[in-house]
Design a protein around this motif. Sequence first.
Motif, PDB file in Angstrom:
ATOM      1  N   LEU A   1       1.809   7.446  13.435  1.00  0.00           N
ATOM      2  CA  LEU A   1       2.423   6.285  12.776  1.00  0.00           C
ATOM      3  C   LEU A   1       1.911   6.145  11.355  1.00  0.00           C
ATOM      4  N   ARG A   2       0.611   6.198  11.177  1.00  0.00           N
ATOM      5  CA  ARG A   2       0.011   5.994   9.860  1.00  0.00           C
ATOM      6  C   ARG A   2       0.364   7.112   8.877  1.00  0.00           C
ATOM      7  N   GLN A   3       0.634   8.299   9.390  1.00  0.00           N
ATOM      8  CA  GLN A   3       1.031   9.403   8.524  1.00  0.00           C
ATOM      9  C   GLN A   3       2.496   9.321   8.123  1.00  0.00           C
ATOM     10  N   LYS A   4       3.361   8.983   9.057  1.00  0.00           N
ATOM     11  CA  LYS A   4       4.807   9.051   8.820  1.00  0.00           C
ATOM     12  C   LYS A   4       5.417   7.737   8.346  1.00  0.00           C
ATOM     13  N   LEU A   5       4.822   6.621   8.719  1.00  0.00           N
ATOM     14  CA  LEU A   5       5.423   5.335   8.409  1.00  0.00           C
ATOM     15  C   LEU A   5       5.600   5.070   6.915  1.00  0.00           C
ATOM     16  N   PRO A   6       4.634   5.356   6.054  1.00  0.00           N
ATOM     17  CA  PRO A   6       4.847   5.084   4.629  1.00  0.00           C
ATOM     18  C   PRO A   6       6.094   5.766   4.060  1.00  0.00           C
ATOM     19  N   VAL A   7       6.357   6.974   4.480  1.00  0.00           N
ATOM     20  CA  VAL A   7       7.538   7.708   4.005  1.00  0.00           C
ATOM     21  C   VAL A   7       8.816   7.030   4.498  1.00  0.00           C
ATOM     22  N   LEU A   8       8.819   6.602   5.752  1.00  0.00           N
ATOM     23  CA  LEU A   8      10.000   5.956   6.311  1.00  0.00           C
ATOM     24  C   LEU A   8      10.242   4.591   5.667  1.00  0.00           C
ATOM     25  N   LEU A   9       9.175   3.865   5.371  1.00  0.00           N
ATOM     26  CA  LEU A   9       9.325   2.569   4.696  1.00  0.00           C
ATOM     27  C   LEU A   9       9.859   2.750   3.273  1.00  0.00           C
ATOM     28  N   ASP A  10       9.337   3.740   2.574  1.00  0.00           N
ATOM     29  CA  ASP A  10       9.841   4.040   1.223  1.00  0.00           C
ATOM     30  C   ASP A  10      11.318   4.423   1.273  1.00  0.00           C
ATOM     31  N   ASN A  11      11.684   5.194   2.275  1.00  0.00           N
ATOM     32  CA  ASN A  11      13.072   5.607   2.442  1.00  0.00           C
ATOM     33  C   ASN A  11      13.973   4.389   2.663  1.00  0.00           C
ATOM     34  N   LEU A  12      13.551   3.473   3.525  1.00  0.00           N
ATOM     35  CA  LEU A  12      14.337   2.262   3.768  1.00  0.00           C
ATOM     36  C   LEU A  12      14.477   1.450   2.484  1.00  0.00           C
TER      37      LEU A  12
ATOM     38  N   LEU B   1       4.360  -4.563   7.178  1.00  0.00           N
ATOM     39  CA  LEU B   1       3.921  -3.246   7.639  1.00  0.00           C
ATOM     40  C   LEU B   1       3.061  -2.547   6.590  1.00  0.00           C
ATOM     41  N   GLU B   2       3.412  -2.687   5.328  1.00  0.00           N
ATOM     42  CA  GLU B   2       2.591  -2.085   4.269  1.00  0.00           C
ATOM     43  C   GLU B   2       1.202  -2.711   4.242  1.00  0.00           C
ATOM     44  N   HIS B   3       1.118  -4.017   4.455  1.00  0.00           N
ATOM     45  CA  HIS B   3      -0.184  -4.696   4.505  1.00  0.00           C
ATOM     46  C   HIS B   3      -1.010  -4.182   5.690  1.00  0.00           C
ATOM     47  N   LEU B   4      -0.383  -4.061   6.845  1.00  0.00           N
ATOM     48  CA  LEU B   4      -1.101  -3.556   8.022  1.00  0.00           C
ATOM     49  C   LEU B   4      -1.627  -2.145   7.775  1.00  0.00           C
TER      50      LEU B   4
END
Length: 117
Positions: A11-22, A67-70
């Motif tokens: 989650l911590r590896q992939k989530l930033p990329v997915l959030l940026d994409n959104l 999510l970015e804060h977490l």
Amino acid sequence: MKTSQNKSIVLRQKLPVLLDNLRDILQIHDLWSSTVPSEQAMGSRAPFACDSMPLENWLQFVFLPKLEHLLEQQQRLPENLAILPIAQIAFSAKHHEPILLAIEKIDRLFNAAEYSA
């Protein structure tokens, strides 16, 4: 079977990329607002603040920052997410399909349906 610790790492590896994409997709589709919702709207207790703002505002001003804060604070992330069902209602127009796909990838990542988002 992935352990809870492995899921957290993924989650911590992939989530930033997915959030940026959104974020990028919301901007491309002119669903990014320069106006912050009122305090009253931001204080809504309704799921997705559906009583006080459109879903794209909730994504921009509540979901993404939370999510970015977490992530930044290394705090515990939610175990599961189910944003896609409400997004399918809010973004039912065909030209919103990229938004739905971006949200689906985030949901799947949290729900451990896939690790290669």
